[in-house]
Scaffold this active site. Structure first.
Site, PDB file in Angstrom:
ATOM      1  N   ARG A  79       0.887  -1.265  -0.011  1.00  0.00           N
ATOM      2  CA  ARG A  79      -0.111  -0.050  -0.159  1.00  0.00           C
ATOM      3  C   ARG A  79       0.909   1.396  -0.106  1.00  0.00           C
ATOM      4  NH1 ARG A  79      -2.836   3.024   4.453  1.00  0.00           N
ATOM      5  NH2 ARG A  79      -4.165   4.644   3.415  1.00  0.00           N
ATOM      6  N   HIS A 123      -2.711  10.912   0.618  1.00  0.00           N
ATOM      7  CA  HIS A 123      -2.035  10.676   2.128  1.00  0.00           C
ATOM      8  C   HIS A 123      -1.588  12.199   2.472  1.00  0.00           C
ATOM      9  CE1 HIS A 123      -1.059   7.203   4.956  1.00  0.00           C
ATOM     10  NE2 HIS A 123      -0.679   8.495   5.411  1.00  0.00           N
ATOM     11  N   GLU A 168      -7.635   8.643   5.856  1.00  0.00           N
ATOM     12  CA  GLU A 168      -8.070   9.079   7.125  1.00  0.00           C
ATOM     13  C   GLU A 168      -8.538  10.464   7.207  1.00  0.00           C
ATOM     14  OE1 GLU A 168      -4.629   6.673   9.999  1.00  0.00           O
ATOM     15  OE2 GLU A 168      -4.395   8.820   9.736  1.00  0.00           O
ATOM     16  N   ASN A 293      -8.040   1.964   9.409  1.00  0.00           N
ATOM     17  CA  ASN A 293      -6.645   2.206  10.123  1.00  0.00           C
ATOM     18  C   ASN A 293      -7.039   1.925  11.611  1.00  0.00           C
ATOM     19  OD1 ASN A 293      -5.580   2.311   7.595  1.00  0.00           O
ATOM     20  ND2 ASN A 293      -5.032   4.585   7.854  1.00  0.00           N
ATOM     21  N   TYR A 295      -5.080   1.779  15.821  1.00  0.00           N
ATOM     22  CA  TYR A 295      -4.080   1.999  16.857  1.00  0.00           C
ATOM     23  C   TYR A 295      -4.230   1.829  18.144  1.00  0.00           C
ATOM     24  CZ  TYR A 295      -1.347   3.309  12.521  1.00  0.00           C
ATOM     25  OH  TYR A 295      -0.643   3.462  11.150  1.00  0.00           O
ATOM     26  N   GLU A 352      -4.007   0.033   7.864  1.00  0.00           N
ATOM     27  CA  GLU A 352      -3.005   0.414   8.760  1.00  0.00           C
ATOM     28  C   GLU A 352      -3.125  -0.080  10.200  1.00  0.00           C
ATOM     29  OE1 GLU A 352      -1.790   4.412   8.961  1.00  0.00           O
ATOM     30  OE2 GLU A 352      -2.101   4.771   7.033  1.00  0.00           O
TER      31      GLU A 352
END
Length: 435
Positions: A79, A123, A168, A293, A295, A352
């Site tokens: 990616r 991005h 995002e 994504n 985290y 991600e």
């Protein structure tokens, strides 16, 4: 090594690694234009240690070595993102031939190595001339972005396995226009409210432009958090609901329900674009897949003194990365099941997931726990088709500069030497000879 086997994920499940153009490329020559991150990082006080992405990890010149690392790790897919100012230096208008040549080499290099190219259009590196015209605060950004999308699809679409419009959108809009942490660094509620809508309106406009040029397998990448209440009281639960609306539901509801959370449209009404409701059919255009994504989680506590939103995030008790982010694999399972249950049956890719850490044994444990979390979500019905580790390389980590290391591969920033870490070897052991 990991405690899971590749076979646990079934046939066809993709494993990949992820990067972003500004964080790794460097190569600010050959006609590349300026981006908002060039000017933001050049402004004293914005970035830790005053770091910039001018050289980054020199992927512009070292891409063959980096793609060899992807291949030799056993990964199925890579990616990456196109740099908008490398292809269209002014944001619109003439295309930079040297930029096309670079991405031709990169994409063809993936295909030659048996790697599936998963591309992202945006991005975060908006061309500076477009910021001069208002950037994401200007409704015209939808047309600018559609023009750029059409260029990418026309030149590269038949070679891409998948293409995401935006990475995002919460970061593009709220983090960058209200909290001021990322470029362009605004702390302005009107700017943020407009960007929150325009980023999704531009996404929908780009979807149409991509498909008009024949692009297949079109999606978007959302960063989602597991929002939880800091306490059991009603006030903290209300704070959690509001935080979830701002971080998760604005984007999920907009994309998949064609509306924004009413509590936010009411609160932000004085600052949202006029008649934004007319755009929601464009915002919610059908997609082929969704990228997630993930985290960490966020704990919300009520705080009547907090400006506007009446809540604040508080630190939690769990083990943390070196960025202070809680390590919470259960949150990934919960989010995936929620998205699959409440929003869409589209295929989902973890686009991600990773950990900033210098102790690589902790990174291995992080990945192992989160791979198990993906398996748990699949067992509960979430159609997760792939997992991309963030990141292939230590790189320029935005406002953290080069102080934060997410890479599976260590980079010596003085020599640009790449050295695989134990986490890279763990993935290699999982994936070796199973392509």
């Amino acid at each position: 090594m990991f405690s899971v086997d590749r076979g646990d994920f079934g046939p066809g499940f993709l494993f990949g690694v992820a990067t972003a153009a500004y964080q790794i490329e460097g190569g600010q020559t050959d006609g590349r234009g300026s981006s908002i991150w060039d000017s933001f990082s050049a402004t004293p006080g914005n970035i830790k240690n005053g770091d910039t992405g001018r050289i980054a990890v020199d992927h512009y010149h070292r891409w063959p070595e980096d793609l060899d690392l992807v291949r030799d790790g056993g990964f199925d897919a890579y990616r990456f993102s196109f740099a908008w100012p490398r292809l269209l230096p002014e944001g619109t208008g003439p295309v930079n031939a040297a930029g096309l040549d670079f991405y031709d080499r990169l994409v063809d290099g993936m295909l030659a190595r048996g790697i599936k190219p998963f591309a992202t259009l945006y991005h975060w590196d908006l061309p500076s001339p477009l910021q001069d015209r208002g950037g994401w605060m200007n409704r015209d950004v939808a047309g600018w972005f559609a023009e750029y999308a059409a260029v990418v699809a026309h030149h590269f679409g038949d070679r891409l396995a998948a293409i995401a419009t935006i990475n995002e959108p919460w970061c593009v809009a709220f983090l960058s226009h209200y909290l001021g942490v990322h470029a362009p660094g605004y702390r302005d509620l009107r700017a943020a409210s407009r960007a929150m809508h325009h980023v999704l309106f531009a996404h929908g406009t780009a979807v149409a432009a991509l498909r008009a040029e024949g692009a297949k397998n079109v999606g978007i990448v959302l960063n989602l958090e597991k929002s939880e209440a800091a306490g059991a009281g009603a006030a903290d639960r209300a704070a959690q609901t509001h935080g979830d609306a701002l971080f998760n539901r604005w984007y999920l509801d907009g994309l998949f329900k064609g509306r924004y959370p009413e509590e936010l449209t009411t609160l932000l009404a004085p600052w949202l674009p006029e008649a934004f409701e007319r755009d929601m059919e464009v915002v919610s255009r059908p997609l082929d897949w969704l990228g997630v994504n993930y985290y960490t989680r966020a704990l919300y506590a009520a705080d009547p003194a907090a400006p506007l939103f009446g809540s604040r995030r508080v630190a939690g008790p769990l083990e943390k990365s070196d960025l202070g982010w809680e390590i919470y694999p259960q949150g990934l399972t919960d989010l995936l099941v929620r998205v699959a249950t409440d929003y869409t049956k589209l295929p989902i890719y973890i686009t991600e997931n990773g950990m900033s850490e210098t102790d690589d044994s902790r990174r291995v444990a992080f990945y192992d726990a989160h791979l198990k979390a993906v398996l748990a979500a699949r067992q509960q019905g979430a159609d997760v088709r792939g997992y991309f580790a963030w990141s292939l390389l230590d790189n320029y980590e935005w406002a953290e500069g080069y102080a934060s290391r997410f890479g599976l591969v260590h980079v010596d920033y003085e020599t640009q030497r790449r050295t695989p870490k134990g986490s890279y070897r763990a993935f290699q052991g999982l994936l070796h000879n199973t392509r």
